[in-house]
Design a protein around this motif. Structure first.
Motif, PDB file in Angstrom:
ATOM      1  N   ASP A 173       0.853  -1.190   0.000  1.00  0.00           N
ATOM      2  CA  ASP A 173       0.000   0.000   0.000  1.00  0.00           C
ATOM      3  C   ASP A 173       0.891   1.242   0.000  1.00  0.00           C
ATOM      4  OD1 ASP A 173       1.002   0.221   2.588  1.00  0.00           O
ATOM      5  OD2 ASP A 173      -0.819  -0.538   3.534  1.00  0.00           O
ATOM      6  N   GLU A 174       0.255   2.419   0.016  1.00  0.00           N
ATOM      7  CA  GLU A 174       1.003   3.671  -0.058  1.00  0.00           C
ATOM      8  C   GLU A 174       1.876   3.887   1.178  1.00  0.00           C
ATOM      9  OE1 GLU A 174       0.970   6.534  -2.743  1.00  0.00           O
ATOM     10  OE2 GLU A 174       1.023   4.443  -3.342  1.00  0.00           O
ATOM     11  N   HIS A 175       1.389   3.487   2.325  1.00  0.00           N
ATOM     12  CA  HIS A 175       2.183   3.636   3.552  1.00  0.00           C
ATOM     13  C   HIS A 175       3.481   2.840   3.441  1.00  0.00           C
ATOM     14  CE1 HIS A 175       2.874   4.356   7.843  1.00  0.00           C
ATOM     15  NE2 HIS A 175       3.238   3.088   7.942  1.00  0.00           N
ATOM     16  N   LYS A 235      -2.098   5.233  10.072  1.00  0.00           N
ATOM     17  CA  LYS A 235      -1.545   5.330   8.728  1.00  0.00           C
ATOM     18  C   LYS A 235      -2.131   6.504   7.952  1.00  0.00           C
ATOM     19  CE  LYS A 235      -0.337   0.460   7.902  1.00  0.00           C
ATOM     20  NZ  LYS A 235      -0.532  -0.702   7.002  1.00  0.00           N
ATOM     21  N   ALA A 236      -3.458   6.556   7.848  1.00  0.00           N
ATOM     22  CA  ALA A 236      -4.094   7.589   7.044  1.00  0.00           C
ATOM     23  C   ALA A 236      -4.150   8.915   7.797  1.00  0.00           C
ATOM     24  CB  ALA A 236      -5.499   7.152   6.648  1.00  0.00           C
ATOM     25  N   ARG A 237      -4.048  10.009   7.046  1.00  0.00           N
ATOM     26  CA  ARG A 237      -4.164  11.352   7.610  1.00  0.00           C
ATOM     27  C   ARG A 237      -5.027  12.185   6.669  1.00  0.00           C
ATOM     28  NH1 ARG A 237       0.371  13.171   9.403  1.00  0.00           N
ATOM     29  NH2 ARG A 237       1.695  11.365   9.038  1.00  0.00           N
ATOM     30  N   SER A 255      -5.005  10.452   3.145  1.00  0.00           N
ATOM     31  CA  SER A 255      -3.728  10.123   2.518  1.00  0.00           C
ATOM     32  C   SER A 255      -2.871   9.299   3.480  1.00  0.00           C
ATOM     33  CB  SER A 255      -2.977  11.404   2.140  1.00  0.00           C
ATOM     34  OG  SER A 255      -1.668  11.123   1.714  1.00  0.00           O
ATOM     35  N   GLN A 256      -2.068   8.384   2.898  1.00  0.00           N
ATOM     36  CA  GLN A 256      -1.153   7.581   3.699  1.00  0.00           C
ATOM     37  C   GLN A 256       0.274   8.136   3.649  1.00  0.00           C
ATOM     38  OE1 GLN A 256      -1.835   3.570   2.096  1.00  0.00           O
ATOM     39  NE2 GLN A 256      -2.961   3.075   3.963  1.00  0.00           N
ATOM     40  N   ARG A 305       3.605   9.840   4.623  1.00  0.00           N
ATOM     41  CA  ARG A 305       4.332   9.997   5.888  1.00  0.00           C
ATOM     42  C   ARG A 305       4.975  11.380   5.926  1.00  0.00           C
ATOM     43  NH1 ARG A 305       6.214   5.917   9.029  1.00  0.00           N
ATOM     44  NH2 ARG A 305       8.327   6.783   9.020  1.00  0.00           N
TER      45      ARG A 305
END
Length: 332
Positions: A15-17, A54-56, A64-65, A67
């Motif tokens: 995943d994006e994270h 993870k998501a913000r 969004s993931q 960081r």
């Protein structure tokens, strides 16, 4: 970093994270984030407020993931994408990393249409992504080649005998504006260090002693190197600038000088791979964009002894400070 295959990387960045974690590992192998705004090493990770960690929420309200980090010096926020070739892109980072790996690993290169088909992005997006990656492949420091230098030139373009009437007319018009007026093909010169295997290629306006000498002086330490070329007259004056100049006589079917071992086989091999890749993968490359394609093939050739993963990791050390706008690419 261990050698990874495409399935290995796909599993690592599920995943994006995970993609951000992988990019941070490649960009900051010592584990210390470097601020792209002030260059200060060291930052504090900004934890998401969501329960899953993870998501913000973004300023537009979407999730969004990504960081985020905050620099300890200038207090500005950044991510591993800030100030890089990925900056401002709406393409998922996971897609970016897979495309980067394939362009580093594919000996024949990767066409924009292939990126479009395999990763479900728009044609313009695929084309722009490929050019941004080629921008990162440029040498950051213009380190001069020194040692035994193999130099040769070639011509990139289609065979006029195989052109239809309309294309042949464009060929004849372009030929009239060429300095030598013999062909509309684009001349390219390459210099290969026989000891290290590094190559430097450039598009040149014509094949003359003055032009080739200028191009060579920009990338080769001529006074401390030995030059190997064919018997072309344009190399004679250039050879005087080198510690020694040794030639091979192709007109006599000689491919390795029996006395000193001089040969242009390294350059011939490089050109062979370059032209096969253009014909089979890209089919056509315009003169204005040819320098970026040469950068891509130079990068892969110069790092051919590395694993695909090591080549990708090295490229990630060059992505910062290489932001490229679509307008700049389209207008170049």
């Amino acid at each position: 970093m261990e050698h990874l295959s495409i399935p290995d990387i796909a599993a690592r960045i599920a995943d994006e994270h995970a993609a951000y974690l992988f990019l941070e590992e490649l960009r900051w192998p010592d584990g210390v984030p470097v601020c792209p705004h002030c260059g200060n090493p060291g930052a504090n990770y900004i934890k998401p407020r969501m329960a899953e960690g993870k998501a913000r929420a973004t300023r537009t309200g979407s999730m969004s993931q990504r960081r985020l980090w905050q620099c300890k010096a200038c207090r500005k926020q950044f991510s591993a994408m800030t100030g890089t070739i990925f900056h401002g892109s709406k393409v998922p980072l996971r897609t970016w990393l897979l495309v980067v790996f394939e362009m580093c690993a594919s000996k024949n290169g990767m066409a924009a249409r292939e990126i479009e088909r395999k990763y479900h992005v728009a044609p313009k997006t695929a084309w722009f992504m490929a050019h941004r990656i080629r921008e990162a492949m440029k040498r950051r420091a213009p380190r001069m080649l020194v040692g035994t230098i193999v130099s040769d030139e070639t011509w990139i373009g289609g065979d006029p005998r195989l052109m239809n009437t309309k294309t042949r007319r464009r060929h004849d018009e372009a030929k009239a504006h060429q300095p030598n007026k013999m062909t509309s093909k684009t001349p390219v010169v390459s210099h290969i260090n026989a000891e290290t295997g590094e190559v430097r290629s450039a598009v040149v306006p014509d094949v003359t002693g003055a032009t080739l000498g200028k191009a060579m002086s920009e990338v080769v330490d001529m006074g401390n190197s030995v030059l190997w070329t064919d018997e072309g007259n344009w190399y004679k004056q250039i050879g005087d600038e080198f510690a020694a100049h040794q030639t091979v006589n192709h007109s006599d079917d000689e491919y390795v000088n029996p006395v000193n071992g001089a040969s242009t086989n390294l350059a011939e091999g490089y050109f062979s791979q370059l032209k096969r890749s253009i014909d089979g993968t890209h089919h056509h490359i315009s003169r204005e964009h040819l320098p970026r394609y040469l950068t891509e093939f130079d990068y892969r050739y110069s790092t051919r002894t590395m694993t695909d993963t090591a080549r990708m990791a090295r490229l990630m050390g060059q992505v910062d400070g290489r932001r490229l706008s679509y307008k700049r690419v389209k207008g170049s």
